[in-house]
Structure formats: C-alpha cells, structure tokens
Design a protein around this motif. Structure first.
Motif, short mmCIF file in Angstrom:
data_model
loop_
_atom_site.label_atom_id
_atom_site.label_comp_id
_atom_site.label_asym_id
_atom_site.label_seq_id
_atom_site.Cartn_x
_atom_site.Cartn_y
_atom_site.Cartn_z
N ILE A 69 0.83 -1.19 0.00
CA ILE A 69 0.00 0.00 0.00
C ILE A 69 0.87 1.25 0.00
O ILE A 69 1.86 1.34 0.73
N ALA A 70 0.51 2.20 -0.84
CA ALA A 70 1.32 3.41 -1.00
C ALA A 70 0.44 4.54 -1.51
O ALA A 70 -0.64 4.32 -2.08
N PHE A 84 9.76 13.44 -1.81
CA PHE A 84 8.64 12.59 -1.42
C PHE A 84 8.78 12.27 0.07
O PHE A 84 9.67 11.52 0.47
N VAL A 85 7.92 12.89 0.86
CA VAL A 85 8.04 12.78 2.31
C VAL A 85 6.96 11.90 2.92
O VAL A 85 6.92 11.71 4.14
N GLY A 86 6.07 11.35 2.10
CA GLY A 86 5.04 10.45 2.60
C GLY A 86 5.61 9.12 3.02
O GLY A 86 6.75 8.78 2.69
N TYR A 87 4.81 8.33 3.73
CA TYR A 87 5.28 7.06 4.28
C TYR A 87 5.76 6.10 3.20
O TYR A 87 6.71 5.35 3.37
N ILE A 116 3.26 9.88 16.96
CA ILE A 116 3.09 9.59 15.53
C ILE A 116 4.12 8.56 15.11
O ILE A 116 5.29 8.64 15.47
N THR A 117 3.69 7.58 14.33
CA THR A 117 4.59 6.55 13.85
C THR A 117 5.67 7.14 12.95
O THR A 117 5.38 7.97 12.08
N GLN A 118 6.91 6.75 13.17
CA GLN A 118 8.02 7.23 12.35
C GLN A 118 7.78 6.89 10.88
O GLN A 118 7.38 5.78 10.55
N GLY A 119 8.04 7.86 10.02
CA GLY A 119 7.88 7.65 8.59
C GLY A 119 6.54 8.07 8.05
O GLY A 119 6.33 8.06 6.84
N SER A 120 5.61 8.46 8.93
CA SER A 120 4.26 8.81 8.47
C SER A 120 4.16 10.25 7.99
O SER A 120 3.25 10.60 7.26
N CYS A 121 5.07 11.11 8.41
CA CYS A 121 5.11 12.52 8.04
C CYS A 121 3.82 13.26 8.38
O CYS A 121 3.32 14.06 7.60
N VAL A 122 3.26 12.97 9.55
CA VAL A 122 2.07 13.67 10.03
C VAL A 122 2.51 14.87 10.86
O VAL A 122 2.93 14.71 12.01
N VAL A 123 2.43 16.07 10.28
CA VAL A 123 2.80 17.30 10.97
C VAL A 123 1.60 17.80 11.75
O VAL A 123 0.48 17.82 11.24
#
Length: 292
Positions: A104-105, A164-167, A222-229
């Motif tokens: 999933i991406a 590309f900073v998304g998970y 927040i989970t690392q790599g999720s890029c939720v600011v």
C-alpha cells in the motif's frame, strides 16, 4: 457543437425585448457553506524539530529555504484536544492509495496539489462533525520547489527539487521542468529527484531523517515515517452546524531552512559535486489559521 447559420430576425428582436421590468432574477437556493483548506509556505515561520521545539541547524550541516511551487498531502484530521490519538479525530481528507507497487502506497499520479496561497480542498461543512477542534494533523506527501546550488565550475545555479516525504509512494513517472523520470515503483519517505539545466539526479535521504514536528509527542505520538505534521489553532476552531458562509482555514507550513545537507566545504552552499548529501527535507512546523 453545431452553430445555427440562420436565425429569423423576429426571434432576435423577441429575445432582446423579452425581459420586462417585472422580471426577477432567478435565485439559487442550492448554495451551501464549505470548508476551504489552503496551503501557505512561510520561510520566516519558526523552525521546529520533531518535538515541536525551536531548532537550530546542527554543526556540520547547512540548510536553505526552498521556494516552493506546490505541495500535496495525503491526510488531514481535526483533533479536539491534545489527548486525541491519530485517527480518532475528524478526518476531513484522505488521498488515494494503491497497491500497484506491491504494498500500500500513496498514489502520486492521482494526488491533489496546491501552491502557495492556493486552495487544496473544498468540502461541504455539512460533512464535518460539529465540535471544537484545537489541533490539526496533516500527513504530507510531496513537495516541489527551487533550491540554489554551487556547481563544480564555481557558478551558482537554481534547480527544481521534488521530495517525497510520505510514508510510501507509488510513482509511475515524474516530470520536472519537462524532464521525465520513469519509475513504476514504490519509494519510501526521503526519496528525492532534482532537475537543473535539463539534467536529472535522484537520491534517498537516510531512514528517519525527515523532520516531522509533533508538539503532542507525549500524549499523541506519531509513527516514524508517516510525516504527520501537527499544529495548534490559536483559538479553538469551532463547527456549529449552522454556518451559512464558507469557512477558510489556511495551513501555514514553515519552510525555514527545511532543505538540509551535510557540509563538505563549510561555506553554507549546497555543493552536490563535492559529495554533500541531502539529510532532511521535512517541513519545520504548522500553524493553522481560520480566516473569517
């Protein structure tokens, strides 16, 4: 569409005189109030670290503020308070995802984008739950803008950086200033591509190196790599359910020295030809503002 070549003059005269003084304009009663989400990129906004605290550039590194052209997010959530866990708030936007790359991406080819002071999404306020919201969370996906660099010939140039900073993102192809890069694969957070003078380069920032400010790290991690600011409204953002006018919320992102690299030559200039490596492309803070 076919165009009628002959129209009787009588019909034309009737059309010109058909409106009388008693005619009233047709009223449109189908209008509804909307929530409008806009993006803003601010190089003067405070530069924060992962914990939402003021951050300086580490020794041995240098940074600059990109001139952003556009950005994409994959998820936007309104959170009532500091104890609201990710996913338990009011989710107002979820971007398209795909398993075409095997896992999933984020679906880059079908993502939504917006530039500085441009509208990212518009949704009916009737679709947003009534309540008070103190925080907003935005899962960033893609950033594109110009940066300066020092070339091997000693001259300074400007190039376009796609980060590309998304998970995880499935990218079939990427076009930067009409230079195409075919990928057809998933790329994890930190993948970047760079175009200048018709030439393209690619790279990958270290795992976990992308800064993702979250002032609620203690109560809502927040989970690392999720890029939720995560950012806080100055005053609670309230939805009453009785709104008759559009409500605009501007998400102001700090791009203050958000492009960071390791220095080989300690001159504060990005020199890829000298082996200087990109280490961080994460935005440096979020301030949501309600515009009345």
């Amino acid at each position: 569409m076919k165009v009628l070549k002959m129209i009787p003059i009588l019909f034309v005269l009737i059309g010109l005189t058909a409106c009388s003084d008693n005619d009233e304009p047709v009223q449109n009663n189908d209008t509804q109030a909307n929530l409008i989400i806009k993006f803003k990129f601010d190089s003067s906004q405070e530069r924060l670290n992962n914990l939402g605290q003021p951050a300086v550039i580490p020794s041995g590194n240098a940074a600059q503020s990109p001139v952003f052209e556009k950005m994409s997010a994959n998820y936007i959530e309104l959170a009532p308070n500091a104890n609201t866990l990710l996913g338990q708030g009011e989710i107002i936007y979820k971007g398209l995802e795909t398993e075409q790359g095997g896992t999933i991406a984020i679906d880059f080819q079908n993502a939504d984008f917006a530039g500085n002071n441009e509208t990212f999404i518009t949704i009916p306020l009737s679709q947003v739950a009534v309540g008070n919201y103190d925080w907003v969370r935005v899962s960033l996906a893609y950033q594109e803008g110009d940066i300066d660099f020092l070339a091997e010939d000693g001259n300074e140039y400007t190039g376009t950086l796609a980060s590309f900073v998304g998970y995880n993102t499935y990218i079939s192809s990427l076009s930067l200033n009409n230079s195409n890069i075919d990928l057809n694969t998933n790329k994890l957070q930190g993948y970047w591509a760079f175009e200048t003078l018709g030439l393209t380069f690619q790279g990958q920032a270290p795992v976990g190196a992308t800064t993702v400010p979250n002032p609620l790290f203690q109560t809502s991690p927040i989970t690392q790599g999720s890029c939720v600011v995560t950012g806080q409204f100055e005053n609670s953002f309230t939805i009453t359910g009785a709104e008759t006018q559009d409500v605009e919320v501007t998400l102001s992102f700090s791009v203050n020295n958000s492009f960071e690299w390791t220095e080989v030559n300690a001159d504060g200039k990005y020199e890829p030809s000298a082996g200087e490596q990109v280490v961080d492309m994460g935005l440096r803070g979020l301030i949501p503002m309600v515009i009345n």
